[in-house]
Design a protein around this motif. Sequence first.
Motif, mmCIF file in Angstrom:
data_model
loop_
_atom_site.group_PDB
_atom_site.id
_atom_site.type_symbol
_atom_site.label_atom_id
_atom_site.label_comp_id
_atom_site.label_asym_id
_atom_site.label_seq_id
_atom_site.Cartn_x
_atom_site.Cartn_y
_atom_site.Cartn_z
ATOM 1 N N LYS A 1 0.806 -1.221 0.000
ATOM 2 C CA LYS A 1 0.000 0.000 0.000
ATOM 3 C C LYS A 1 0.838 1.270 0.000
ATOM 4 O O LYS A 1 0.350 2.323 -0.355
ATOM 5 N N THR B 1 -6.412 -1.138 -3.082
ATOM 6 C CA THR B 1 -7.313 -2.264 -2.894
ATOM 7 C C THR B 1 -8.729 -1.719 -2.789
ATOM 8 O O THR B 1 -8.948 -0.586 -2.374
ATOM 9 N N GLY B 2 -9.677 -2.510 -3.197
ATOM 10 C CA GLY B 2 -11.072 -2.089 -3.132
ATOM 11 C C GLY B 2 -11.438 -1.055 -4.181
ATOM 12 O O GLY B 2 -12.402 -0.305 -4.006
ATOM 13 N N SER B 3 -10.679 -1.007 -5.291
ATOM 14 C CA SER B 3 -10.950 0.004 -6.325
ATOM 15 C C SER B 3 -11.784 -0.543 -7.475
ATOM 16 O O SER B 3 -11.848 0.052 -8.539
#
Length: 182
Positions: free
Chosen positions: A53, A61-63
């Motif tokens: 990250k 992440t989570g995009s």
Amino acid sequence: MASSSSAVVAGLTAAALATIGFLGHRAAANVPPDLRRPGADAAPAVREAAPGKDHPAALPTGSGRGTRVVYSLADDRVWLVEDGGKVRRTFGVSPSTVDPAPGTYRVTSRSGSVTGSDGVPVEHVVRFANVDGTVIGFSAAVDGSAPELDPAERTGGIRETRADGAAMWKFATIGRKVVVVP
């Protein structure tokens, strides 16, 4: 014990190099146009995003999934992502004074060249959101300048270099998904 120590040194070296690269990019973005080298706007294609990250080129992440533009509000960074998660290009941007809320949007309109909300001629305008009457989109200043933000002025132009603007223009056609992450 020695291999664990080597891994720590390698990790710290990678983090230091990533930080230096990020700071160099930010410094280069603030060079006045009259002092830039010819061709300095030409940004190289993306380096493969390294895991972790803290790496500035790592896709958040989570995009989302699929072909999309990802815009990180915290990092002032954009990723052009192909189906399958391959990052085609990533680059830093200069934010506007009005941010869209995190979420998923679609490119709603585009303009080849117009005058930005700050009065500067811009090109490759890709719009994707509207916040209380302020239209939000990506654009590149024709003169290569970064915006001088006045918090009292509501502007929606997220400024990118001309080379990054040209890449965005080719990638972000009408209807393309834009994912904004915190």
